[in-house]
Design a protein around this motif. Structure first.
Motif, PDB file in Angstrom:
ATOM      1  N   ALA A  53      10.150   4.323   6.670  1.00 35.51           N
ATOM      2  CA  ALA A  53       9.189   4.653   5.611  1.00 35.51           C
ATOM      3  C   ALA A  53       7.870   3.931   5.874  1.00 35.51           C
ATOM      4  N   TYR A  54       7.972   2.651   6.280  1.00 35.40           N
ATOM      5  CA  TYR A  54       6.751   1.899   6.578  1.00 35.40           C
ATOM      6  C   TYR A  54       6.001   2.514   7.770  1.00 35.40           C
ATOM      7  N   TYR A  55       6.724   2.761   8.840  1.00 31.74           N
ATOM      8  CA  TYR A  55       6.047   3.289  10.036  1.00 31.74           C
ATOM      9  C   TYR A  55       5.490   4.685   9.788  1.00 31.74           C
ATOM     10  N   SER A 112       4.344   5.776   6.960  1.00 28.48           N
ATOM     11  CA  SER A 112       3.161   5.644   6.105  1.00 28.48           C
ATOM     12  C   SER A 112       1.973   5.064   6.848  1.00 28.48           C
ATOM     13  N   ASN A 113       2.248   4.277   7.865  1.00 32.21           N
ATOM     14  CA  ASN A 113       1.152   3.494   8.448  1.00 32.21           C
ATOM     15  C   ASN A 113       0.838   3.759   9.916  1.00 32.21           C
ATOM     16  N   TYR A 114       1.759   4.274  10.666  1.00 32.03           N
ATOM     17  CA  TYR A 114       1.487   4.462  12.100  1.00 32.03           C
ATOM     18  C   TYR A 114       1.808   5.866  12.613  1.00 32.03           C
ATOM     19  N   TYR A 130       2.428  10.168  12.176  1.00 35.74           N
ATOM     20  CA  TYR A 130       1.982  11.354  11.456  1.00 35.74           C
ATOM     21  C   TYR A 130       3.111  12.374  11.366  1.00 35.74           C
ATOM     22  N   GLY A 143       2.802  14.418   3.095  1.00 37.47           N
ATOM     23  CA  GLY A 143       1.631  13.719   2.593  1.00 37.47           C
ATOM     24  C   GLY A 143       0.770  13.078   3.662  1.00 37.47           C
ATOM     25  N   ARG A 144       1.218  13.128   4.901  1.00 38.66           N
ATOM     26  CA  ARG A 144       0.460  12.526   6.003  1.00 38.66           C
ATOM     27  C   ARG A 144      -0.159  13.641   6.853  1.00 38.66           C
ATOM     28  N   SER A 197      -1.834  19.190   2.740  1.00 39.09           N
ATOM     29  CA  SER A 197      -1.813  18.291   1.590  1.00 39.09           C
ATOM     30  C   SER A 197      -1.671  16.852   2.094  1.00 39.09           C
ATOM     31  N   ASP A 224      -1.956  12.845   1.168  1.00 39.45           N
ATOM     32  CA  ASP A 224      -1.992  11.861   0.092  1.00 39.45           C
ATOM     33  C   ASP A 224      -2.401  10.517   0.689  1.00 39.45           C
ATOM     34  N   ARG A 276      -8.557   3.272   8.466  1.00 39.73           N
ATOM     35  CA  ARG A 276      -7.674   2.152   8.849  1.00 39.73           C
ATOM     36  C   ARG A 276      -8.241   1.368  10.026  1.00 39.73           C
TER      37      ARG A 276
END
Lengths: 281, 424
Positions: A175-177, A179-181, A183, A187-188, B74, B76, B400
């Motif tokens: 979940a962390y990766y 959201s942050n690293y 695609y 939502g990403r 979409s 977010d 970022r």
């Protein structure tokens, strides 16, 4: 259907008729030295590559996917082997087939193209990625494996059995990766190339059902029990939601045949999977 | 239907244009202030760990990359931290406990139980497995179930190794209790266990059919050294209110350091302060909680864990941005302040305004380079999709900054900049 789509594609984009197409097989968690025989089986690889104009344009990746996905022995190794294959065989149109955690390592390259000057060169040659049973959202079994080996002493929990790749596939870690690293998840932003998932939805391990023996009966016995740790829709190692968690769903196993693809069967010549992949090249 | 991106064909040529200095002079802007939920450092600090990992030669060049997005995607930009929902717990037992009987509090019947012997890297587990056929279960009515009689499904150690050799340690076994065994209080015994030397086992109980879960969430997924972490727990129950009897937990660093969570009087929230000095071990930090609750006369045990990232503010956006546009190329040149040399990356999603006045995604751009200490710049080069009716005003979203060779996210901002390159 896949063949039909492929034919339409070639009609619409005649440049691909001149392309030199290749296929790469990217294994999942584990350190492989002969993934062709030990991970995929020669029968699977040889069947799929028959879909190429030049059936020698294939490579089977052997890397250390016990490491974190970004490690030089994981993504770095994968990039090195893919680029050598592209350059040595003048590949201009590459289809990548990944299994399990191999999808995460590939998605690391696609999502972090500036970490290594080889990554853009590879991405520019990729037509799309066919991700078989990708662990895109992690798996509760990785949590169970990690926690089952935690020593209670101060630094002991690092010394447990779980490799970095298994730790990375814990649900909260992915979940962390994501959201942050990475695609491609909900939502990403989407990935720079298509990432098409094949989802395995169940495990059959009846000794009286010959289909349970494809890919190895004894492998399915262990998967059927661990499926109890997962959602009802799962392949014995991954929930369907994880397998469908990044990119687009290409098809669920039951859309291919009446037989589900367990986590071990989705890398083997089972129930026509090899033919679908062959016709997609 | 599968689709293939063809924009790769133009990517390299535009980079050459930029390198040749063919872009027109840009306009100066300032980044918007961060909002709640954004990650941003107020000042840069030198890293306390000794050395960044050596970069391979292929990670020393400046690299740009951009790809278009479909306008109907979409996206977010507010990504909440992960919420764990747990219906499981674990316990550490001694091998001798299997002779005395191990009490397993169960909310529901048919739990899955996993038993793993503990061993260090230089030990082989040998014949330490607790095999399902050697089990004996005693339920709350005193009924005894021996071997497979009390089990619905089982996997011996060799079955698990064949299917999951890269995932489960040797000598791990898993079995599911039969419905007849029941719930609430079940005692687990094992026969034929080698008691030659004391050994420890982890027993994990997963109550798939339970109606009560423990939720765990931190107030962010990314922190800087020295910051406070707020952890919230909640009982997620389909049965009614669960009375909390105890709640404890710890924050565990990748190098193994533990920091106890101090729960408030309501046993729902805990704060813990991160250390100022970080280790060099890779990976995320672990927040784990052990909870005991009661639903009527049923004891509920749950453990939950989640992951957070902790870094040092080795760099930040200084706030100034120079924006320029030339045809289908839009460049946002960002000021960076670094505390030390390293390979740093900027990335963002460009949004534009469509014919109806709505903001739609247009493209992603990344850039990374080796930067020295001090004031530096990174230029994001967005290639605008050829077929779009969206234009100015634009927004830089999901902005970022990443320290690539440290593997740390340093800045994450939902909306970083609103601008119109044609309106000075």
């Amino acid at each position: 259907m896949s063949r039909l789509i492929g034919s339409c594609f070639l009609f619409l984009f005649p440049a691909l008729l001149l392309a030199n197409t290749g296929v790469a097989f990217v294994h999942g968690t584990g350190k492989q030295t002969d993934a062709r025989n030990d991970y995929w089986t020669g029968a699977m690889v040889d069947s799929v590559r028959q879909g190429l104009s030049n059936s020698s344009n294939y490579t089977v990746i052997n890397c250390d996917f016990e490491q974190f996905m970004w490690d030089s022995d994981a993504a770095g190794c994968l990039a090195g082997q893919l680029l050598s294959f592209i350059n040595n065989r003048n590949i201009t149109d590459l289809v990548v087939i990944t299994h399990s955690n191999g999808g995460n390592v590939m998605r690391w390259i696609l999502s972090n193209p500036t970490t290594d000057s080889r990554f853009p060169q590879i991405i520019s040659k990729i037509r799309w990625v066919n991700a078989l049973a990708a662990s895109s959202l992690g798996t509760p079994l990785a949590d169970a494996a990690t926690e089952g080996n935690i020593f209670e002493q101060a630094v002991g929990w690092l010394l447990g059995y779980a490799s970095d790749a298994v730790k990375q596939q814990q649900v909260s870690w992915m979940a962390y990766y994501n959201s942050n690293y990475l695609y491609g998840t909900s939502g990403r932003p989407s990935l720079p190339v298509g990432f098409y998932n094949v989802v395995g939805s169940d495990v059959d391990s009846s000794p009286f059902d010959s289909d349970s023996y494809c890919g190895g009966y004894t492998l399915n016995v262990g998967l059927e029990v661990t499926q109890e740790w997962l959602d009802n829709c799962s392949d014995g190692f991954l929930n369907c939601t994880s397998q469908a968690g990044a990119g687009s769903v290409w098809f669920y196993d039951t859309q291919l045949s009446n037989e589900p693809l367990s986590h071990n069967q989705s890398r083997r010549k089972c129930f026509g999977l090899d033919v679908v992949l062959r016709n997609d090249l | 239907m599968k689709s293939q991106p063809f924009q790769n064909l133009v990517r390299w040529s535009t980079s050459l244009l930029l390198t040749a200095g063919l872009l027109t002079a840009g306009e100066d802007h300032n980044l918007l202030p961060p909002n709640q939920g954004d990650v941003a450092a107020t000042a840069v600090t030198r890293q306390t760990w000794k050395a960044a990992p050596a970069l391979p030669p292929t990670a020393r060049e400046k690299v740009h990359f951009s790809w278009p997005l479909a306008a109907d995607e979409s996206i977010d930009t507010q990504q909440p931290s992960h919420q764990t929902r747990s219906k499981s717990y674990r316990m550490l037992v001694e091998s001798a406990d299997f002779e005395k009987g191990i009490a397993l509090p169960l909310e529901t019947s048919r739990p899955l139980i996993k038993i793993s012997p503990q061993f260090s890297a230089d030990q082989l587990p040998g014949n330490y497995a607790v095999q399902p056929q050697d089990l004996m279960l005693v339920n709350k009515s005193g009924q005894v179930f021996r071997g497979a009689a009390g089990l619905d499904q089982l996997a011996a150690a060799e079955d698990l190794q064949r299917a999951h050799k890269n995932h489960f340690s040797p000598a791990t076994t898993i079995f599911k209790l039969a419905n007849a065994v029941g719930h609430q209080s079940v005692y687990l015994f094992a026969e034929n266990l080698d008691q030659g030397e004391p050994r420890r086992y982890v027993i994990q109980v997963f109550e798939k059919h339970a109606q009560i879960a423990l939720g765990l969430q931190s107030n962010s997924d990314t922190y800087f050294a020295g910051e406070d972490i707020l952890v919230n727990t909640t009982w997620i129950s389909e049965l009614g209110k669960v009375e909390t009897q105890s709640m404890s937990g710890a924050l565990i660093a990748p190098d193994g350091r533990r920091f106890d969570l101090n729960f408030d009087r309501g046993l729902q929230s805990a704060r813990v302060r991160l250390p100022q000095t970080l280790g060099a071990a890779a990976g995320l930090w672990r927040v784990e909680v052990q909870a005991v609750g009661r639903d009527g006369d049923t004891l509920i045990r749950r453990d939950a864990a989640t992951a957070i990232a902790v870094g040092e503010a080795g760099a930040r956006f200084s706030g100034d941005v120079v924006v320029a546009r030339d045809g289908d190329l839009l460049v946002a040149d960002l000021g960076i302040e670094t505390a030390g040399p390293g390979r740093y990356e900027a990335r963002a999603v460009l949004f534009g305004t469509d014919a109806e006045g709505g903001m739609v995604p247009l493209a992603v751009a990344h850039v990374a380079d080796l930067l020295d200490q001090g004031k530096q710049r990174l230029d994001l080069q967005f290639e605008l999709p050829a077929a779009t009716d969206a234009g100015a005003p634009y927004e830089l979203r999901d902005l970022r900054l990443i320290h690539q060779n440290a593997g740390k996210l340093l800045h994450r901002q939902g909306v970083g900049l609103r601008f119109d390159p044609d309106q000075p």
